[in-house]
Structures are given as C-alpha cells and as structure tokens.
Write a protein that holds these residues in place. Sequence first.
Motif: not given
Length: 532
Positions: A257-284
């Motif tokens: 789970t990644v918590d960021a500020t408003d309107d912040a874009k979140i990338f995991l290994d250059d792949e976009y996963i969400g904006k402001t807050t992102a949650r990935l349930d199945f991470v290897i």
Amino acid sequence: MPRKILLFSLFVFFSSPLFGQNKYFKYLEENESKLINELFTVNIGLMKLKNVGSISDMNPLDSEKALTSLIDVLGDVPSAKLKKKESVMKALKFYLQKCPSEKKNGVMSNIEILEKRLSLSETDSIDNSVVREIFLEYKKSAALQNIAKLWFENYENPFYILNASKKIVERQIVSDRAICDSIKANDSAFLDYLISGEIEKIGTVYVVTYYVYSRLLDKKIANLSVVSDSENLSRKVREEFSKVFPEIFNIDFGTLTVDATDDAKIFLDDEYIGKTTARLDFVIPGSYVLTVSKNDYEDIVQNVTVSNYEKKTVSIQPTQKKELQIVKFYIEPLGSKIFINSVYQGRTPFSKALPIGNYVISVKNDLFEDLRYSLKIDNIEKDEKIIAYHLKSKDINLNFKLKRTLYYVSFWNFTFSLITTIPTMIFAYHFFYLYGEAQTVYNVEHNITSSNLDEQYAYTEEGIKMKNAYVSTYAAAAVLIAYTGLSLGWMFYSLATYLNVLEKKDFIPILDFYKNEDGVDNLTFGVEIKLK
C-alpha cells in the motif's frame, strides 16, 4: 576466362537464396515472442455456479456477482508459478498442439509417450532426465527450436501470465478434463485450470463453494467456501481467494500500500499503479523501484522490498518543489493558440513556468501557417525568457476562393437534392393513393371479408406491382429526405466558414503593399524565434 566468370555469376545468382536470410527462419524470429507468451500463459476458465437451494430464493445477479468478482480478483494477479510437473505437462501439451504428430503404424511419438506416462503417474516428482528429453524434442522441432532454451531456463520461474476467461462456461454433464480440452480462454488457448462451484441461499446469507481443477495435474487442487450476504459478497470472495492463491499459484504473495499526497502519480518499476493512494494485493516477493511523481515537485524514487506474505505500507510525501523558469510567449498575431507537448495551454500573449527539460511548442492560427519547434531549458534564470515570433501568413485570397467555391458547391448540392426530393415525395403519395383506392374498389367488388383475406387485392399480381411501386418510391423519398437534411447542414456550415473568411478578407486592402517577388498579393512576412 569470360566463360568462367559467366558460370560463377550464374552460380552466385541461383544459390544466393540458400545463403541469404531464409523467410521461414525470419518468420520464426518475428513470432518467437508470441510463442513464448503463449507457452508461459496460464489459461483459467470459470463455470456457471450450480444452484443447490431453492430457485425462488436465488437472485441471479448475486450468482453472477460471485463469478464476476472472482474474474476481477484474477485480473489483479500479475503472475503465477507452476509446480515442476505442471510446467512439464504444460510444455508437453504445447508441443502436441503446435506440432501434431502423425502416427506411423500406430506407434506413438516420444512426446506422446512422455505425456501419457506423466498423466498416469500419481507422484508429483519429475526426474530431470524427462526435462532434458523435452528440451531435446523442442530443439528438433522446426517450429519450436528457437524457444527451447528460453523454456528450459524459465519453466520453474514465476513467469507465467494469467489469462482468465471473461466468458462464463455453461454447466455441462461431462468431466472437468473434457471441458478444459474443449473450451478456450478468451479464444486463445485451451484451459489449464477450471473453477466451478455451487451456490445456496439460506435466509439472507449466501454459501458459495468453489472448486479449482488443474488440467495439468488432472485433479482438484483446492476448494474453499465463502459465506456472506449480498452486499459484502465481492469483498469476501477477494479475501477468501487471497488466502488460497499462494497454494494454487505457488507464490507467497505480499501486499503493498502506497500513500502519497493529492494528485501524485505512483509508479512501481515504471508501471503506473494509481494516484494519491494505491494498493496491490498480489505482489510477487522481491525488490522494486517505487516512484512518486507530482507536478511542480521533484520526483521521489525509493527502493522497496516485499517479503513473503508481508503487508507493507509506504508513505511518501513530495515536498521539494522544482525550480521553474518563467517563459513568455509573445507570438503574433495575438490570440494564436499555444500547445506545449501537444497539450493546449492558452492564447498569446501567454506566460508559463516550466522546469528544466525539453519541450515541443506548437502554435496554431486559422489564417496563418502552423509553427512547431523545440524549446530546451538548461538552467533557471531569474529574468523571464521571452519568445517573440510572427507567424507566416497563409494565402488569404486563395483560402477565400476555396471557401467560396465550397459554399457554391454546397448550395447547388442542396438545390439539386430539394428538386429531386419534392417530386419523389409527390410520386410516392400518388402511388400510395392509387394503391389504396384500387384495393378498396377490388375488395368491395369481390366481397372480401375476414374469412377470405388471402384473396384480397394485395395478393393479386396487379396489387403486388402497385405495392412495390409505392414502397419503392417511399423508400427513395426517405433516402432523399435524409440526403437533403445533410445537404442543408453542409450548406450552412460552408456559409459560416465562407463568411468568417470574408470578414478577415476585409483587412487585405490595408496590407496590399505587401507583395511577393512576382508582385502577387500574398502576405508572407515572418521573423525568426528570439529568446531574450
């Protein structure tokens, strides 16, 4: 000597295809990634749930929700790892699908013998000699030899992509194995897994039981039950399957789970996963690069490691603002549209604060030629940078003549459509009136009633001809009416653009002293870009 040279030239000409790039091998190179992707894809199908309770108590939408929510969960699983026997069986079935063998005198091929032997084996252990034997068979195959090494190096890695079928399989009174061998997941490949189950409603509570069948092992490998009301059914399905996915797909998934500020874009290994807050349930489990990007702020890059079954939460707040350079766009004629990196920004005169970087600036104006250039900001200065430019004008006279011609064409097109539509409508009504009058007279003369309607005028040879005539003219009239409506719209549009250019043309006498080299009226002035 010349004869020898001629013979050598002919030899090179006719033998060059043998030494050159073979089209077949080139085809294999282009499709190598497609074969690998298909080989390392796990295909999953879902069967319609069996209702074991009272049909009157069951809401079909809830039964559908129990499956669609499972499809959504499977869509979030990025990858799977097959057991060694499953990987080997996958490779054997893929070989038999791509290279169907021709039995000679009833003798089975080596791959068929291996597939039969492993299918009948009750143990999950696989001897390495079997893997080497499959590798050698792949190397012998013209269609699969280029991917043999890639399969051998990766067949035990978590590299398998999940392809969950969006289409629900109807219930069938056949074995799970037969269903897997006859149904394709999203029309791509036959099923490797089949998920079926039962649903029962007791009061306001649903009891859903799922069964997971592996075609590769030819047995059920998991089953689970979900007890929930209608409102929380989707959430409970996700929770319960999250518990058994490590057992099914052999990966101990973590949660990030990644918590960021408003309107912040979140990338995991250059792949976009969400904006402001992102949650990935199945991470290897493994190490990743997490990037948080926000406009006018410096990007934050952080290494993140997720362990087996770990539920990790990361909070990142971009705080350092980027240094910005103020750029003023003073481009004439004023009011021209400014685009930065193909995104509309405003009309000139226009100012924009930009960070260090490279930008593509586009300027558009209806009566002037478009401008497109690159702007590079290497360092930040206190004083604003000014971009001054005058667009090169188009030939207004030519543009005026073109708009005027289009208006004339649209006007006469509308006139023609009107002239043809009105007579066609009159003829259509005339034929319809004649047909109705003839039918009334005929039915009265021949005493047509409800008992002998099949003898009425409409079924006579003359009646059929009359009916076809009025139907045809009515159809033609309908087409012409639609055509007239479109012509009217085109005429008004052409008139509007013509009047708009006509209004701009009033300025031409003021600028008549601008001549080109041939002395023809044509505004062509312009200056180079200046950065001050």
